[in-house]
Scaffold this active site. Structure first.
Site, PDB file in Angstrom:
ATOM      1  N   SER A  35      -2.955   6.721   3.311  1.00  0.00           N
ATOM      2  CA  SER A  35      -2.068   7.338   2.320  1.00  0.00           C
ATOM      3  C   SER A  35      -2.023   6.601   0.995  1.00  0.00           C
ATOM      4  CB  SER A  35      -0.649   7.437   2.875  1.00  0.00           C
ATOM      5  OG  SER A  35      -0.155   6.163   3.248  1.00  0.00           O
ATOM      6  N   ASP A 325       9.320   5.743  -0.838  1.00  0.00           N
ATOM      7  CA  ASP A 325      10.003   5.938   0.439  1.00  0.00           C
ATOM      8  C   ASP A 325      10.037   4.589   1.150  1.00  0.00           C
ATOM      9  OD1 ASP A 325       7.428   5.643   1.478  1.00  0.00           O
ATOM     10  OD2 ASP A 325       7.153   7.786   1.842  1.00  0.00           O
ATOM     11  N   HIS A 328       5.787   3.553   1.081  1.00  0.00           N
ATOM     12  CA  HIS A 328       4.819   3.766   0.005  1.00  0.00           C
ATOM     13  C   HIS A 328       5.361   3.365  -1.362  1.00  0.00           C
ATOM     14  CE1 HIS A 328       3.827   6.693   3.234  1.00  0.00           C
ATOM     15  NE2 HIS A 328       2.616   6.220   3.010  1.00  0.00           N
TER      16      HIS A 328
END
Length: 350
Positions: A35, A325, A328
């Site tokens: 990610s 979050d 991340h």
């Protein structure tokens, strides 16, 4: 730091104007992993590991949630821009990933993936081994588009980025530690997979490979909440020590790979140091909060169930936060981290 790379672009490719207007330093960029670089591949598979809904993408172009696990740009965007492109190459699984859209490379990364295929299987995302198969498909499509000679030139001169390992620890090893006899054995497993991945890419023509180190994931709000035992420490030392031990093995492995393949440019791109600096001294980069994520409470939110349009307490200004979050980085933090990678990328592309 990015100024150094922009100066190189000026002398090699002409005056720097806007991303995409100057001739890029490499013909294309290929991205593999997780990610930190995924820009939306997971939107097209059946998984809960998605970020194609608000408030993700809140500060991205047109305020659209594209599948990036961020309020805005992720590292692949900044790396692409610094190299002279408009951003990351196209996500390989989207319908538009065809024809001329593939000439500047492709992004094969899948959020929640890792080096170890079992990590990806746990969350039903695209494992690294399948990402390599997608790259094989990409090569065939490139040959159809431009012919074998030009395709081989693009493949050999492109920059390859591998971003993996964090999920293997945070969402596999630490969840199932008894599956593996020791952290050292688990890290050796991951390093072996990296070595094989580099061998496969090299065999398909790659000659410039940047490998992200593990970040200081013990500083992520999720890690502090789950593994910090309710303490007030900024980071979980045990987890960061695991990351540093892996990174030492990674550096040794990359050095050996560079000796094995004499025409291969390969380097470790350090994520640990810039993220740790941001967390422990956010004010040095104009940020303020490194303990909480902007989205929701910022302690455990990282999926559709916890960071979503009705999240309570989502901050109004993400530019002050290190984390978007619970895992991340924000766009602001990604910008700082990307700047720190410029010297390492210069060694690969020049």
């Amino acid at each position: 730091m990015r100024c150094l790379l922009l100066l190189v672009v000026f002398f090699v490719a002409g005056p720097w104007k806007h991303p995409g207007e100057a001739r890029p330093l490499v013909p294309a960029v290929m991205l593999f992993g997780d990610s930190l670089v995924d820009i939306g591949n997971n939107d097209y598979i059946q998984t809960a590991a998605k970020a194609n809904f608000p408030p993700y993408g809140r500060d991205f172009q047109d305020h659209i949630a594209t599948g990036r696990f961020c309020n805005g740009k992720v590292l692949s965007n900044f790396i692409g821009e610094a190299l002279g492109f408009t951003g990351s190459p196209v996500a390989y699984l989207i319908p538009e990933a065809s024809g001329e859209n593939l000439l500047s490379g492709a992004n094969f990364a899948s959020a929640q993936s890792g080096y170890y295929d079992q990590t990806a299987h746990m969350y039903n995302v695209v494992p690294l081994s399948q990402q390599l198969e997608h790259f094989k498909e990409y090569r065939h499509k490139l040959v159809v588009q431009v012919g074998s000679n030009q395709a081989q030139s693009i493949i050999s001169d492109s920059l390859y980025i591998i971003s993996a390992g964090s999920n293997d620890y945070l969402f596999n090893y630490y969840v199932n530690p008894f599956i593996y006899k020791s952290q050292d054995q688990f890290s050796d497993l991951l390093i072996g997979i990296l070595n094989n991945t580099v061998a496969v890419l090299y065999g398909m023509g790659a000659r410039r490979i940047g490998v992200f180190s593990l970040p200081s994931f013990g500083c992520a709000p999720l890690a502090v909440t789950v593994f910090g035992h309710g303490g007030n420490d900024t980071c979980v030392t045990r987890l960061n020590n695991d990351a540093m031990r892996f990174n030492r093995k990674l550096s040794t492995s990359v050095e050996l790979l560079s000796k094995r393949y004499h025409d291969l440019k390969i380097a470790v791109l350090d994520l640990y140091t810039p993220l740790y600096s941001l967390v422990t001294s956010p004010g040095s980069q104009g940020l303020e909060d490194s303990r909480r994520g902007c989205c929701g409470t910022g302690t455990v939110e990282a999926t559709v169930f916890l960071c979503n349009p009705i999240s309570i307490g989502t901050c109004p200004n993400a530019t002050a936060y290190v984390f978007w979050d619970s895992v991340h980085p924000t766009e602001a933090a990604n910008n700082v981290i990307a700047d720190s990678l410029v010297d390492g990328i210069n060694l690969l592309v020049m």
